[in-house]
Structures are given as structure tokens and as C-alpha cells.
Scaffold this active site. Structure first.
Site, short mmCIF file in Angstrom:
data_model
loop_
_atom_site.label_atom_id
_atom_site.label_comp_id
_atom_site.label_asym_id
_atom_site.label_seq_id
_atom_site.Cartn_x
_atom_site.Cartn_y
_atom_site.Cartn_z
CG HIS A 10 -0.17 0.06 2.52
ND1 HIS A 10 0.34 1.23 3.04
CD2 HIS A 10 0.17 -0.92 3.40
CE1 HIS A 10 0.96 0.99 4.18
NE2 HIS A 10 0.87 -0.32 4.42
CD GLU A 90 2.01 -5.25 8.16
OE1 GLU A 90 2.24 -6.47 8.04
OE2 GLU A 90 2.71 -4.36 7.63
#
Length: 195
Positions: A10, A90
Site C-alpha cells: 500500500h 498486516e
């Protein structure tokens, strides 16, 4: 042999810029992060002239979904034409989420020693916290199930785990690996390379 996979971290968030442990906090892209996401979409277009047949998948977190949508827009695709997979979130930093390492050390001197010296296997305090080894085991089934050419938008921790899982990178190197937000990682067979 797994199909070709393009992996995008990202774009930058305010917490990235401040070196905060984001983990599973649902942060959004900052202005630079939006630029990085669009630029990576243009790079993907150059790598994938015909995206027909590609699976597009992202972590369900806000920053990865924003990155995927900006990248797909830059590719001339419907920004919403992708799916999410919770295995791609994550690493969970537990009670450390939202803090910088300096802040953690100021609150409790010596508390970050283990992360600096044994980062791969280190488990932060707090419910749900994960080590990188636990993260690797979480994503292994996702990797083993790959069956179509794929574009994946995910997180730095996932990329580190893939280098350990696929590239057999030593723990200390994988844990310390820099994962740029303005480049694309290509997985072809058992080969990982930045493009």
C-alpha cells in the site's frame, strides 16, 4: 508452480511517515501514498498489457483498498473490480500498535530490545499480537492456493514473510527487509524480483 503474481505494498500513510507501528490499525493513505498507488497502477499496466484472467485481491484494510482502487483506476479498470482476503492483513502489533519505537522505549526502557535483536520471532505484548513467523503461517495457505495470475495489494509484513517463505531468506534478513511503497514485486515460480 504458482502463477505469476504482482505484489504491491500500500502507499504511504501518515503513520508510515511518522514511523508508527500500524499493524491492523485502519489508517488511510496520505497525499504521497495516493500518488504512489496511481504510479504503481501505471507500472502494472506496462507489466500487464492485458489484465483479462488476472485475479485482483487486496487486504481488507482501508489503506490497501485505497491503493488497489487507485491502481486499478490508473490501469483503466473498474476501481471496485477486486476482492479482499483477510489472510492478507498486516501483522498484529498488539499493545504496541500506534506507537513509535522511541515512544515505547520511553514508556518502558528496555521493552524493545527483543524486537531489535530477535525481530522475526519476537511477539509484542497484548491480545492478538503476532510474530513474523506467525504471520508467515497465516499467509502460507493463501500462497499455496494461488491458481490464477494475480495482482495483490498488501502490507510490508506480508512481503517480508513471502521472501522468507518463497525465497528462503534468512530470518534476520527478512525481518529487516526494506519494502518500498513505490515499486512492484513480481513472483514468478519461486523467484521474487522488484520491477
Amino acid at each position: 508452480m504458482p502463477p505469476i503474481v504482482y505484489i504491491v505494498r500500500h502507499g504511504q500513510t501518515a503513520w508510515n511517515a511518522e514511523f508508527r507501528l500500524q499493524g491492523q490499525a485502519d489508517t488511510e493513505l496520505n497525499a504521497l501514498g495516493r500518488e504512489q498507488a496511481s504510479a504503481n497502477g501505471h507500472k502494472l499496466s506496462a507489466q500487464i498489457p492485458d489484465p483479462q484472467g488476472f485475479d485482483f485481491v487486496a487486504s481488507p484494510m482501508l489503506r490497501t483498498r485505497q491503493t488497489m482502487e487507485l491502481a486499478r483506476t490508473a490501469m483503466g479498470l473498474d476501481p471496485t473490480g477486486y476482492r479482499t482476503d483477510p489472510r492478507l492483513v498486516e501483522i498484529n502489533f498488539g499493545d504496541w500498535q500506534g506507537f513509535t519505537m522511541a515512544e515505547l522505549e520511553a514508556r518502558q526502557p528496555g521493552s524493545t530490545h527483543g524486537r531489535f535483536h530477535y525481530k522475526w520471532d519476537f511477539l509484542p505484548p497484548g491480545a492478538g499480537a503476532e510474530s513474523y513467523e506467525m504471520l508467515l503461517q497465516r499467509i502460507r495457505p493463501w500462497y499455496e492456493a494461488l491458481s490464477a495470475p494475480t495482482v495483490c495489494v498488501t502490507h510490508g509484513g506480508i512481503v517480508r514473510a513471502l521472501f522468507r517463505l518463497i525465497g528462503k531468506m534468512p530470518k534476520s534478513e527478512a525481518a529487516a527487509l526494506e519494502v518500498p511503497q513505490d515499486r512492484i514485486l513480481r513472483l514468478s515460480g519461486d523467484r521474487l524480483e522488484w520491477v
